[in-house]
Design a protein around this motif. Structure first.
Motif, PDB file in Angstrom:
ATOM      1  N   GLU A  70       0.830  -1.192   0.000  1.00 32.54           N
ATOM      2  CA  GLU A  70       0.000   0.000   0.000  1.00 32.54           C
ATOM      3  C   GLU A  70       0.871   1.250   0.000  1.00 32.54           C
ATOM      4  O   GLU A  70       1.785   1.388   0.816  1.00 32.54           O
ATOM      5  N   GLY A  71       0.604   2.145  -0.924  1.00 29.96           N
ATOM      6  CA  GLY A  71       1.367   3.376  -1.028  1.00 29.96           C
ATOM      7  C   GLY A  71       2.641   3.262  -1.847  1.00 29.96           C
ATOM      8  O   GLY A  71       3.367   4.240  -1.989  1.00 29.96           O
ATOM      9  N   SER A  72       2.918   2.086  -2.381  1.00 30.57           N
ATOM     10  CA  SER A  72       4.191   1.895  -3.087  1.00 30.57           C
ATOM     11  C   SER A  72       4.289   2.729  -4.363  1.00 30.57           C
ATOM     12  O   SER A  72       5.381   3.189  -4.706  1.00 30.57           O
ATOM     13  N   GLU A  73       3.180   2.956  -5.054  1.00 32.27           N
ATOM     14  CA  GLU A  73       3.242   3.724  -6.299  1.00 32.27           C
ATOM     15  C   GLU A  73       3.708   5.155  -6.033  1.00 32.27           C
ATOM     16  O   GLU A  73       4.536   5.697  -6.770  1.00 32.27           O
ATOM     17  N   GLU A  74       3.211   5.754  -4.976  1.00 33.05           N
ATOM     18  CA  GLU A  74       3.618   7.115  -4.612  1.00 33.05           C
ATOM     19  C   GLU A  74       5.098   7.158  -4.237  1.00 33.05           C
ATOM     20  O   GLU A  74       5.835   8.035  -4.663  1.00 33.05           O
ATOM     21  N   VAL A  75       5.524   6.187  -3.441  1.00 31.89           N
ATOM     22  CA  VAL A  75       6.931   6.118  -3.027  1.00 31.89           C
ATOM     23  C   VAL A  75       7.826   5.913  -4.239  1.00 31.89           C
ATOM     24  O   VAL A  75       8.866   6.567  -4.373  1.00 31.89           O
ATOM     25  N   LEU A  76       7.430   5.027  -5.145  1.00 31.35           N
ATOM     26  CA  LEU A  76       8.229   4.784  -6.346  1.00 31.35           C
ATOM     27  C   LEU A  76       8.344   6.041  -7.195  1.00 31.35           C
ATOM     28  O   LEU A  76       9.416   6.341  -7.733  1.00 31.35           O
ATOM     29  N   ASP A  77       7.257   6.800  -7.320  1.00 31.54           N
ATOM     30  CA  ASP A  77       7.309   8.055  -8.070  1.00 31.54           C
ATOM     31  C   ASP A  77       8.308   9.025  -7.445  1.00 31.54           C
ATOM     32  O   ASP A  77       9.099   9.652  -8.153  1.00 31.54           O
ATOM     33  N   GLU A  78       8.280   9.142  -6.120  1.00 30.67           N
ATOM     34  CA  GLU A  78       9.192  10.053  -5.417  1.00 30.67           C
ATOM     35  C   GLU A  78      10.639   9.608  -5.572  1.00 30.67           C
ATOM     36  O   GLU A  78      11.529  10.430  -5.824  1.00 30.67           O
ATOM     37  N   LEU A  79      10.894   8.304  -5.428  1.00 33.02           N
ATOM     38  CA  LEU A  79      12.261   7.800  -5.566  1.00 33.02           C
ATOM     39  C   LEU A  79      12.762   7.951  -6.992  1.00 33.02           C
ATOM     40  O   LEU A  79      13.942   8.266  -7.203  1.00 33.02           O
TER      41      LEU A  79
END
Length: 86
Positions: A70-79
């Motif tokens: 959960e929330g991985s897409e947002e984290v991946l975008d930021e990274l």
């Protein structure tokens, strides 16, 4: 599992300050995150500065950042944004 392919833009590659910023953001995420060179090589823990530095990613090389949860897409975008910044 989500992933992002990013070409590293920083002149120093994914070393020093860009690596530290990348790892700091990764450590804030509750899920496991890995990084690997796109053209072979083992994936390493994105929350480990030593592992990231050990990849020896240079400017112009492509990395694959992966995470699941959960929330991985947002984290991946930021990274991806951090890794791709010049």
């Amino acid at each position: 599992m989500g992933e992002r392919k990013v070409t590293v833009a920083a002149e120093v590659g994914l070393h020093a300050r860009p690596a530290a910023t990348f790892v700091q953001r990764a450590k804030q995420a509750p899920m496991d995150i890995t990084v690997a060179k796109a053209h072979g090589g083992d994936a390493v823990n994105a929350k480990s500065i030593l592992a990231i530095m050990g990849l020896d990613v240079r400017q112009g090389e492509t990395v694959v950042i992966s995470a699941e949860g959960e929330g991985s897409e947002e984290v991946l975008d930021e990274l991806a944004e951090i890794a791709g910044k010049p």
